[in-house]
Motif scaffolding. Structure first.
Motif, PDB file in Angstrom:
ATOM      1  N   MET A 149       0.760  -1.207   0.071  1.00 20.02           N
ATOM      2  CA  MET A 149      -0.090   0.087   0.071  1.00 20.02           C
ATOM      3  C   MET A 149       0.843   1.133   0.279  1.00 20.02           C
ATOM      4  O   MET A 149       2.087   1.235   0.781  1.00 20.02           O
ATOM      5  CB  MET A 149      -0.739  -0.033   1.222  1.00 20.02           C
ATOM      6  N   LEU A 150       0.603   2.206  -0.794  1.00 19.01           N
ATOM      7  CA  LEU A 150       1.278   3.314  -0.951  1.00 19.01           C
ATOM      8  C   LEU A 150       0.611   4.493  -0.315  1.00 19.01           C
ATOM      9  O   LEU A 150      -0.596   4.806  -0.476  1.00 19.01           O
ATOM     10  CB  LEU A 150       1.317   3.834  -2.563  1.00 19.01           C
ATOM     11  N   TYR A 151       1.678   5.353   0.602  1.00 21.77           N
ATOM     12  CA  TYR A 151       0.901   6.464   1.289  1.00 21.77           C
ATOM     13  C   TYR A 151       2.043   7.720   0.996  1.00 21.77           C
ATOM     14  O   TYR A 151       3.242   7.444   0.871  1.00 21.77           O
ATOM     15  CB  TYR A 151       1.195   6.248   2.752  1.00 21.77           C
ATOM     16  N   CYS A 152       1.172   8.904   0.784  1.00 17.48           N
ATOM     17  CA  CYS A 152       1.974  10.161   0.894  1.00 17.48           C
ATOM     18  C   CYS A 152       1.896  10.780   1.988  1.00 17.48           C
ATOM     19  O   CYS A 152       0.754  10.870   2.659  1.00 17.48           O
ATOM     20  CB  CYS A 152       1.398  10.972  -0.215  1.00 17.48           C
ATOM     21  N   VAL A 153       2.957  10.923   2.868  1.00 20.37           N
ATOM     22  CA  VAL A 153       2.858  11.444   4.186  1.00 20.37           C
ATOM     23  C   VAL A 153       3.765  12.739   4.420  1.00 20.37           C
ATOM     24  O   VAL A 153       4.946  12.923   3.905  1.00 20.37           O
ATOM     25  CB  VAL A 153       3.574  10.297   5.192  1.00 20.37           C
ATOM     26  N   GLU A 154       2.856  13.679   4.738  1.00 24.27           N
ATOM     27  CA  GLU A 154       3.647  15.125   5.151  1.00 24.27           C
ATOM     28  C   GLU A 154       3.724  15.237   6.599  1.00 24.27           C
ATOM     29  O   GLU A 154       2.849  14.913   7.250  1.00 24.27           O
ATOM     30  CB  GLU A 154       2.791  16.202   4.265  1.00 24.27           C
ATOM     31  N   MET A 155       5.088  15.573   6.813  1.00 23.93           N
ATOM     32  CA  MET A 155       5.799  15.643   8.168  1.00 23.93           C
ATOM     33  C   MET A 155       6.077  17.198   8.475  1.00 23.93           C
ATOM     34  O   MET A 155       6.821  17.600   8.075  1.00 23.93           O
ATOM     35  CB  MET A 155       6.680  14.702   8.660  1.00 23.93           C
ATOM     36  N   GLU A 156       5.366  18.003   9.234  1.00 25.12           N
ATOM     37  CA  GLU A 156       5.699  19.271   9.667  1.00 25.12           C
ATOM     38  C   GLU A 156       6.180  19.148  11.081  1.00 25.12           C
ATOM     39  O   GLU A 156       5.618  18.808  11.899  1.00 25.12           O
ATOM     40  CB  GLU A 156       4.442  19.988   9.721  1.00 25.12           C
ATOM     41  N   VAL A 157       7.491  19.392  10.921  1.00 28.54           N
ATOM     42  CA  VAL A 157       8.229  19.471  12.283  1.00 28.54           C
ATOM     43  C   VAL A 157       8.165  20.712  12.981  1.00 28.54           C
ATOM     44  O   VAL A 157       8.534  21.942  12.763  1.00 28.54           O
ATOM     45  CB  VAL A 157       9.776  19.213  12.190  1.00 28.54           C
ATOM     46  N   ASN A 158       7.870  20.532  14.542  1.00 26.20           N
ATOM     47  CA  ASN A 158       7.766  21.709  15.349  1.00 26.20           C
ATOM     48  C   ASN A 158       8.702  21.412  16.607  1.00 26.20           C
ATOM     49  O   ASN A 158       8.200  20.868  17.751  1.00 26.20           O
ATOM     50  CB  ASN A 158       6.168  21.749  15.960  1.00 26.20           C
ATOM     51  N   ILE A 159      10.021  21.854  16.652  1.00 19.91           N
ATOM     52  CA  ILE A 159      10.771  21.528  17.695  1.00 19.91           C
ATOM     53  C   ILE A 159      10.499  22.548  18.853  1.00 19.91           C
ATOM     54  O   ILE A 159      10.347  23.786  18.436  1.00 19.91           O
ATOM     55  CB  ILE A 159      12.365  21.942  17.246  1.00 19.91           C
ATOM     56  N   PRO A 160      10.121  22.073  20.002  1.00 18.19           N
ATOM     57  CA  PRO A 160       9.922  23.138  21.045  1.00 18.19           C
ATOM     58  C   PRO A 160      10.958  24.212  21.277  1.00 18.19           C
ATOM     59  O   PRO A 160      12.243  23.958  21.290  1.00 18.19           O
ATOM     60  CB  PRO A 160       9.943  22.315  22.404  1.00 18.19           C
ATOM     61  N   GLU A 161      10.657  25.228  21.327  1.00 14.87           N
ATOM     62  CA  GLU A 161      11.793  26.528  21.500  1.00 14.87           C
ATOM     63  C   GLU A 161      12.857  26.213  22.766  1.00 14.87           C
ATOM     64  O   GLU A 161      13.661  27.059  22.639  1.00 14.87           O
ATOM     65  CB  GLU A 161      10.882  27.846  21.565  1.00 14.87           C
ATOM     66  N   THR A 162      12.170  25.500  23.639  1.00 16.69           N
ATOM     67  CA  THR A 162      12.938  25.479  24.954  1.00 16.69           C
ATOM     68  C   THR A 162      13.991  24.315  24.869  1.00 16.69           C
ATOM     69  O   THR A 162      14.986  24.322  25.543  1.00 16.69           O
ATOM     70  CB  THR A 162      11.957  24.892  26.130  1.00 16.69           C
ATOM     71  N   TRP A 163      14.074  23.638  23.743  1.00 19.62           N
ATOM     72  CA  TRP A 163      15.309  22.700  23.623  1.00 19.62           C
ATOM     73  C   TRP A 163      16.424  23.173  23.354  1.00 19.62           C
ATOM     74  O   TRP A 163      16.457  24.460  22.353  1.00 19.62           O
ATOM     75  CB  TRP A 163      14.945  21.807  22.287  1.00 19.62           C
ATOM     76  N   ASP A 164      17.584  22.965  23.836  1.00 16.89           N
ATOM     77  CA  ASP A 164      18.965  23.384  23.446  1.00 16.89           C
ATOM     78  C   ASP A 164      19.521  22.636  22.247  1.00 16.89           C
ATOM     79  O   ASP A 164      18.992  21.583  21.816  1.00 16.89           O
ATOM     80  CB  ASP A 164      19.924  23.316  24.813  1.00 16.89           C
ATOM     81  N   GLU A 165      20.507  23.088  21.960  1.00 16.07           N
ATOM     82  CA  GLU A 165      21.225  22.567  20.260  1.00 16.07           C
ATOM     83  C   GLU A 165      21.594  21.071  20.689  1.00 16.07           C
ATOM     84  O   GLU A 165      21.397  20.226  19.729  1.00 16.07           O
ATOM     85  CB  GLU A 165      22.679  23.518  20.080  1.00 16.07           C
ATOM     86  N   GLU A 166      22.129  20.641  21.784  1.00 17.80           N
ATOM     87  CA  GLU A 166      22.501  19.439  22.049  1.00 17.80           C
ATOM     88  C   GLU A 166      21.171  18.311  21.754  1.00 17.80           C
ATOM     89  O   GLU A 166      21.325  17.493  21.147  1.00 17.80           O
ATOM     90  CB  GLU A 166      23.234  19.298  23.152  1.00 17.80           C
TER      91      GLU A 166
END
Ligand SMILES: O=C(O)CC1=CCC(=O)O1
Length: 96
Positions: free
Chosen positions: A1-18
């Protein structure tokens, strides 16, 4: 079965670079595991957005769900799934 998946990434602003780097590294490992297995057929960045359009070729909706929820960034993405079938006017056979 074929799927088209769109993923919009929302990294929390509180996360540090590491922490961001850790998630992105693990995200890469998971998606590349399924790209190598052939289930994750295409992975495209949407120009100008922190989102991707992916084509997955999997056995079932349950398998798709398993893969998507395995992604470390799953809790931080808005995901839209569209099920694909052949278009009657397509002049080429699917390459998948
Ligand atoms: O689009 C992204 O950066 C999130 C993502 C999903 C799979 C992957 O490798 O990255």
């Amino acid at each position: 079965m074929l799927y088209c998946v769109e993923m919009e990434v929302n990294i929390p602003e509180t996360w540090d670079e590491e922490k961001i780097k850790d998630y992105i590294t693990r995200e890469q490992a998971t998606s590349q595991k399924y790209q190598k297995s052939g289930e994750w057929v295409y992975l495209w960045r949407v120009a100008g957005q922190y989102s991707n359009i992916s084509i997955l070729n999997v056995e079932s909706p349950d398998e798709l769900h398993k893969i998507l929820t395995e992604l470390p960034l799953f809790p931080y993405m808005d995901i839209t799934v569209k099920s694909l079938c052949k278009h009657p006017n397509a002049i080429r056979e699917s390459m998948i």
